[in-house]
Design a protein around this motif. Sequence first.
Motif, PDB file in Angstrom:
ATOM      1  N   HIS A   1       0.974  -5.326 -10.945  1.00  0.00           N
ATOM      2  CA  HIS A   1      -0.426  -4.966 -10.703  1.00  0.00           C
ATOM      3  C   HIS A   1      -0.444  -3.633  -9.981  1.00  0.00           C
ATOM      4  O   HIS A   1       0.393  -3.377  -9.114  1.00  0.00           O
ATOM      5  CB  HIS A   1      -1.124  -6.021  -9.846  1.00  0.00           C
ATOM      6  N   PHE A   2      -1.368  -2.784 -10.344  1.00  0.00           N
ATOM      7  CA  PHE A   2      -1.538  -1.551  -9.583  1.00  0.00           C
ATOM      8  C   PHE A   2      -2.991  -1.118  -9.633  1.00  0.00           C
ATOM      9  O   PHE A   2      -3.724  -1.407 -10.588  1.00  0.00           O
ATOM     10  CB  PHE A   2      -0.615  -0.436 -10.100  1.00  0.00           C
ATOM     11  N   GLU A   3      -3.384  -0.446  -8.581  1.00  0.00           N
ATOM     12  CA  GLU A   3      -4.756   0.048  -8.467  1.00  0.00           C
ATOM     13  C   GLU A   3      -4.717   1.354  -7.695  1.00  0.00           C
ATOM     14  O   GLU A   3      -4.107   1.432  -6.613  1.00  0.00           O
ATOM     15  CB  GLU A   3      -5.616  -0.976  -7.730  1.00  0.00           C
ATOM     16  N   GLU A   4      -5.330   2.377  -8.225  1.00  0.00           N
ATOM     17  CA  GLU A   4      -5.436   3.638  -7.512  1.00  0.00           C
ATOM     18  C   GLU A   4      -6.563   3.534  -6.496  1.00  0.00           C
ATOM     19  O   GLU A   4      -7.674   3.142  -6.825  1.00  0.00           O
ATOM     20  CB  GLU A   4      -5.712   4.782  -8.489  1.00  0.00           C
ATOM     21  N   VAL A   5      -6.239   3.867  -5.260  1.00  0.00           N
ATOM     22  CA  VAL A   5      -7.236   3.786  -4.187  1.00  0.00           C
ATOM     23  C   VAL A   5      -7.301   5.151  -3.498  1.00  0.00           C
ATOM     24  O   VAL A   5      -6.355   5.586  -2.860  1.00  0.00           O
ATOM     25  CB  VAL A   5      -6.893   2.677  -3.179  1.00  0.00           C
TER      26      VAL A   5
ATOM     27  N   ARG B   1       8.765   0.096 -14.908  1.00  0.00           N
ATOM     28  CA  ARG B   1       8.051  -0.497 -13.772  1.00  0.00           C
ATOM     29  C   ARG B   1       8.970  -1.178 -12.766  1.00  0.00           C
ATOM     30  O   ARG B   1       8.512  -1.959 -11.926  1.00  0.00           O
ATOM     31  CB  ARG B   1       6.965  -1.482 -14.238  1.00  0.00           C
TER      32      ARG B   1
ATOM     33  N   HIS C   1       0.864  -1.172   0.000  1.00  0.00           N
ATOM     34  CA  HIS C   1       0.000   0.000   0.000  1.00  0.00           C
ATOM     35  C   HIS C   1       0.906   1.228   0.000  1.00  0.00           C
ATOM     36  O   HIS C   1       1.642   1.471   0.962  1.00  0.00           O
ATOM     37  CB  HIS C   1      -0.899  -0.014   1.241  1.00  0.00           C
TER      38      HIS C   1
ATOM     39  N   ARG D   1      -3.044   7.500  -3.699  1.00  0.00           N
ATOM     40  CA  ARG D   1      -2.654   6.246  -3.054  1.00  0.00           C
ATOM     41  C   ARG D   1      -2.682   5.136  -4.096  1.00  0.00           C
ATOM     42  O   ARG D   1      -3.480   5.170  -5.036  1.00  0.00           O
ATOM     43  CB  ARG D   1      -3.588   5.871  -1.892  1.00  0.00           C
ATOM     44  N   TYR D   2      -1.826   4.142  -3.874  1.00  0.00           N
ATOM     45  CA  TYR D   2      -1.788   2.984  -4.761  1.00  0.00           C
ATOM     46  C   TYR D   2      -1.801   1.699  -3.938  1.00  0.00           C
ATOM     47  O   TYR D   2      -1.211   1.627  -2.847  1.00  0.00           O
ATOM     48  CB  TYR D   2      -0.504   2.961  -5.585  1.00  0.00           C
ATOM     49  N   MET D   3      -2.417   0.687  -4.473  1.00  0.00           N
ATOM     50  CA  MET D   3      -2.153  -0.692  -4.078  1.00  0.00           C
ATOM     51  C   MET D   3      -1.400  -1.315  -5.248  1.00  0.00           C
ATOM     52  O   MET D   3      -1.891  -1.277  -6.384  1.00  0.00           O
ATOM     53  CB  MET D   3      -3.439  -1.465  -3.811  1.00  0.00           C
ATOM     54  N   ILE D   4      -0.222  -1.840  -4.994  1.00  0.00           N
ATOM     55  CA  ILE D   4       0.550  -2.436  -6.077  1.00  0.00           C
ATOM     56  C   ILE D   4       0.942  -3.864  -5.707  1.00  0.00           C
ATOM     57  O   ILE D   4       1.006  -4.241  -4.539  1.00  0.00           O
ATOM     58  CB  ILE D   4       1.829  -1.624  -6.414  1.00  0.00           C
TER      59      ILE D   4
END
Length: 219
Positions: A82-86, A52, A34, A90-93
């Motif tokens: 993998h990545f996700e903007e939260v 990356r 996170h 903020r990122y979850m990677i």
Amino acid sequence: MGSSKADKLVAAKTVPLLPLDGALLFPRAVLPLHIFEERYVELVDDALSSNRLIGLIQPQNADDESEVPQLQSIGTLGRITHFEEVGDERYMIGLTGLCRFNLKGDSVLNNKPYRTGTIDTSPFKQDLIAGFGENDIDRNRFVNLLRSYAEFADFELDWDEINEAGLEDLINTCSMASPYAARGRQALLEADTLATRAEMLMAFAEIEMSRQDANITMQ
């Protein structure tokens, strides 16, 4: 991995560094992270816009709260898979391990809020070979000790999944999930071979269980 890709990977290069106390990453393993600190959000932004790649490394001293703590000499090169903007900024990677590295010299800021460092992965070419060193390990001995430790520590494991897992994956997953302090975890990372890492894990578990037995006897 083809030889040309391997040659490119083991060459010394400069990568952004993510210092994280107690964090371990091994080749082909995935570490969820996170990312919320502003400078490391920028690090992820920059990594996503290039190759990356991120160098995950532990500080030398867990109590060092300075902006630029001294770093260990060995870390792991990972790629964001993998990545996700939260929320806001903020990122979850998911960071997938590629190969361990030696940090060459001091890290620098280079007009960025995060540090970069020149790394050399060439001493760890064996990391590129899946399952390297598995034949040197007694799987039954390792799994039996894992079973004893799970009973001792009172936690459940998915034994069907364990029985199906490759030995490299099992040992490295146990290392990443181990409850030991940062120094012990760094020692697991720096182990020369998979067999050495397995022996260290078993020794740590045996010591912990023997201490508990000694306390019961004294009482």
